[in-house]
Scaffold this motif. Structure first.
Motif, PDB file in Angstrom:
ATOM      1  N   ALA A 103       0.290 -10.805  -1.814  1.00  0.00           N
ATOM      2  CA  ALA A 103      -0.972 -11.319  -1.262  1.00  0.00           C
ATOM      3  C   ALA A 103      -1.439 -10.467  -0.086  1.00  0.00           C
ATOM      4  N   PHE A 104      -0.515 -10.063   0.771  1.00  0.00           N
ATOM      5  CA  PHE A 104      -0.862  -9.225   1.917  1.00  0.00           C
ATOM      6  C   PHE A 104      -1.387  -7.861   1.460  1.00  0.00           C
ATOM      7  N   ALA A 105      -0.774  -7.304   0.432  1.00  0.00           N
ATOM      8  CA  ALA A 105      -1.229  -6.013  -0.100  1.00  0.00           C
ATOM      9  C   ALA A 105      -2.640  -6.126  -0.667  1.00  0.00           C
ATOM     10  N   VAL A 106      -2.929  -7.212  -1.367  1.00  0.00           N
ATOM     11  CA  VAL A 106      -4.274  -7.413  -1.916  1.00  0.00           C
ATOM     12  C   VAL A 106      -5.300  -7.474  -0.783  1.00  0.00           C
ATOM     13  N   VAL A 107      -5.003  -8.248   0.247  1.00  0.00           N
ATOM     14  CA  VAL A 107      -5.934  -8.365   1.380  1.00  0.00           C
ATOM     15  C   VAL A 107      -6.144  -7.011   2.042  1.00  0.00           C
ATOM     16  N   CYS A 108      -5.069  -6.291   2.307  1.00  0.00           N
ATOM     17  CA  CYS A 108      -5.182  -4.983   2.974  1.00  0.00           C
ATOM     18  C   CYS A 108      -5.968  -3.979   2.137  1.00  0.00           C
ATOM     19  N   LEU A 109      -5.680  -3.924   0.852  1.00  0.00           N
ATOM     20  CA  LEU A 109      -6.387  -2.973   0.009  1.00  0.00           C
ATOM     21  C   LEU A 109      -7.878  -3.279  -0.067  1.00  0.00           C
ATOM     22  N   VAL A 110      -8.225  -4.541  -0.177  1.00  0.00           N
ATOM     23  CA  VAL A 110      -9.636  -4.915  -0.232  1.00  0.00           C
ATOM     24  C   VAL A 110     -10.326  -4.627   1.100  1.00  0.00           C
ATOM     25  N   VAL A 111      -9.661  -4.950   2.201  1.00  0.00           N
ATOM     26  CA  VAL A 111     -10.246  -4.711   3.526  1.00  0.00           C
ATOM     27  C   VAL A 111     -10.469  -3.216   3.756  1.00  0.00           C
ATOM     28  N   PHE A 112      -9.566  -2.382   3.266  1.00  0.00           N
ATOM     29  CA  PHE A 112      -9.716  -0.938   3.455  1.00  0.00           C
ATOM     30  C   PHE A 112     -10.583  -0.268   2.400  1.00  0.00           C
ATOM     31  N   GLY A 113     -11.214  -1.050   1.547  1.00  0.00           N
ATOM     32  CA  GLY A 113     -12.230  -0.497   0.668  1.00  0.00           C
ATOM     33  C   GLY A 113     -11.801  -0.146  -0.731  1.00  0.00           C
ATOM     34  N   VAL A 114     -10.594  -0.477  -1.131  1.00  0.00           N
ATOM     35  CA  VAL A 114     -10.178  -0.221  -2.506  1.00  0.00           C
ATOM     36  C   VAL A 114     -10.812  -1.305  -3.369  1.00  0.00           C
ATOM     37  N   ARG A 115     -11.590  -0.904  -4.346  1.00  0.00           N
ATOM     38  CA  ARG A 115     -12.326  -1.870  -5.158  1.00  0.00           C
ATOM     39  C   ARG A 115     -11.904  -1.900  -6.618  1.00  0.00           C
ATOM     40  N   ASN A 116     -11.080  -0.975  -7.052  1.00  0.00           N
ATOM     41  CA  ASN A 116     -10.622  -0.945  -8.434  1.00  0.00           C
ATOM     42  C   ASN A 116      -9.557  -2.036  -8.626  1.00  0.00           C
ATOM     43  N   PRO A 117      -9.852  -3.076  -9.424  1.00  0.00           N
ATOM     44  CA  PRO A 117      -8.903  -4.186  -9.550  1.00  0.00           C
ATOM     45  C   PRO A 117      -7.574  -3.778 -10.178  1.00  0.00           C
ATOM     46  N   ILE A 118      -7.577  -2.768 -11.025  1.00  0.00           N
ATOM     47  CA  ILE A 118      -6.326  -2.324 -11.644  1.00  0.00           C
ATOM     48  C   ILE A 118      -5.407  -1.716 -10.583  1.00  0.00           C
ATOM     49  N   ILE A 119      -5.960  -0.888  -9.716  1.00  0.00           N
ATOM     50  CA  ILE A 119      -5.166  -0.283  -8.646  1.00  0.00           C
ATOM     51  C   ILE A 119      -4.640  -1.360  -7.701  1.00  0.00           C
ATOM     52  N   ILE A 120      -5.476  -2.314  -7.369  1.00  0.00           N
ATOM     53  CA  ILE A 120      -5.067  -3.380  -6.446  1.00  0.00           C
ATOM     54  C   ILE A 120      -3.918  -4.186  -7.046  1.00  0.00           C
ATOM     55  N   VAL A 121      -4.047  -4.604  -8.291  1.00  0.00           N
ATOM     56  CA  VAL A 121      -3.008  -5.430  -8.913  1.00  0.00           C
ATOM     57  C   VAL A 121      -1.719  -4.634  -9.101  1.00  0.00           C
ATOM     58  N   VAL A 122      -1.832  -3.409  -9.585  1.00  0.00           N
ATOM     59  CA  VAL A 122      -0.629  -2.595  -9.811  1.00  0.00           C
ATOM     60  C   VAL A 122       0.102  -2.350  -8.492  1.00  0.00           C
ATOM     61  N   TYR A 123      -0.621  -1.955  -7.477  1.00  0.00           N
ATOM     62  CA  TYR A 123       0.006  -1.682  -6.182  1.00  0.00           C
ATOM     63  C   TYR A 123       0.609  -2.957  -5.595  1.00  0.00           C
ATOM     64  N   ALA A 124      -0.117  -4.063  -5.680  1.00  0.00           N
ATOM     65  CA  ALA A 124       0.354  -5.311  -5.082  1.00  0.00           C
ATOM     66  C   ALA A 124       1.560  -5.897  -5.821  1.00  0.00           C
ATOM     67  N   VAL A 125       1.760  -5.522  -7.067  1.00  0.00           N
ATOM     68  CA  VAL A 125       2.903  -6.023  -7.826  1.00  0.00           C
ATOM     69  C   VAL A 125       4.067  -5.028  -7.811  1.00  0.00           C
ATOM     70  N   VAL A 126       3.774  -3.745  -7.981  1.00  0.00           N
ATOM     71  CA  VAL A 126       4.836  -2.748  -8.127  1.00  0.00           C
ATOM     72  C   VAL A 126       5.584  -2.509  -6.816  1.00  0.00           C
ATOM     73  N   VAL A 127       4.888  -2.361  -5.709  1.00  0.00           N
ATOM     74  CA  VAL A 127       5.569  -2.034  -4.450  1.00  0.00           C
ATOM     75  C   VAL A 127       6.471  -3.186  -3.993  1.00  0.00           C
ATOM     76  N   PRO A 128       5.963  -4.422  -3.859  1.00  0.00           N
ATOM     77  CA  PRO A 128       6.888  -5.494  -3.480  1.00  0.00           C
ATOM     78  C   PRO A 128       7.964  -5.749  -4.543  1.00  0.00           C
ATOM     79  N   GLY A 129       7.600  -5.591  -5.810  1.00  0.00           N
ATOM     80  CA  GLY A 129       8.584  -5.773  -6.876  1.00  0.00           C
ATOM     81  C   GLY A 129       9.708  -4.761  -6.803  1.00  0.00           C
ATOM     82  N   ALA A 130       9.375  -3.519  -6.515  1.00  0.00           N
ATOM     83  CA  ALA A 130      10.403  -2.486  -6.379  1.00  0.00           C
ATOM     84  C   ALA A 130      11.315  -2.779  -5.188  1.00  0.00           C
ATOM     85  N   LEU A 131      10.734  -3.252  -4.098  1.00  0.00           N
ATOM     86  CA  LEU A 131      11.549  -3.579  -2.924  1.00  0.00           C
ATOM     87  C   LEU A 131      12.457  -4.777  -3.187  1.00  0.00           C
ATOM     88  N   VAL A 132      11.963  -5.777  -3.892  1.00  0.00           N
ATOM     89  CA  VAL A 132      12.804  -6.929  -4.251  1.00  0.00           C
ATOM     90  C   VAL A 132      13.933  -6.483  -5.165  1.00  0.00           C
TER      91      VAL A 132
END
Length: 152
Positions: A103-132
């Motif tokens: 959720a934090f990644a989605v908010v940050c990406l949108v606030v910083f101007g990333v508008r491609n929903p595929i990039i937002i979802v992939v980044y918000a799922v893959v990075v925290p998922g990899a860390l978990v």
């Protein structure tokens, strides 16, 4: 004087003050020495010293090279990010690392101007998922998990 009053200087100053406050708080805590490195609240002083140093270097570099008359245009963006960071820290233990980080990644990406929903979802799922996967399942150093399942 206007070269010192801009958004980047304020953000770097806040980063420096937060790091200094965290560093100062470690002197009265028993968990901050190296012997308790596996405590969930342990945050090594070495990282805080590096954080302070890098913030100070970035602040000095910004003050030296900042153009004059740079307006502060991102106060709303900064306020949203601060609110998101506070919410992230409040809900991290309750809802687990993965859900709050996504959720934090989605908010940050949108606030910083990333508008491609595929990039937002992939980044918000893959990075925290990899860390978990790395911390909870490979290194066996558990991050907070959600009340829904141990896997995230």
């Amino acid at each position: 004087m206007s070269r010192f009053v801009n958004e980047r200087v304020f953000v770097l100053l806040i980063l420096l003050l937060v790091a200094a406050a965290l560093y100062a708080s470690t002197f009265t805590q028993s968990f901050s020495d190296v012997g308790n490195a596996h405590s969930p609240v342990f945050f090594p002083r070495i990282i805080l010293v590096l954080w302070i140093g890098l913030s100070l270097i970035a602040l000095i570099q910004t003050l030296i090279s900042a153009p004059a008359n740079t307006p502060i245009v991102g106060l709303l963006r900064l306020a949203i990010l601060i609110a998101a960071a506070v919410a992230y820290t409040m809900f991290l233990n309750q809802y687990g690392f993965f859900l709050t980080s996504a959720a934090f990644a989605v908010v940050c990406l949108v606030v910083f101007g990333v508008r491609n929903p595929i990039i937002i979802v992939v980044y918000a799922v893959v990075v925290p998922g990899a860390l978990v996967a790395l911390f909870n399942h490979i290194l066996k150093m558990p991050l907070p998990t959600s009340p829904f399942t141990f896997y995230f």
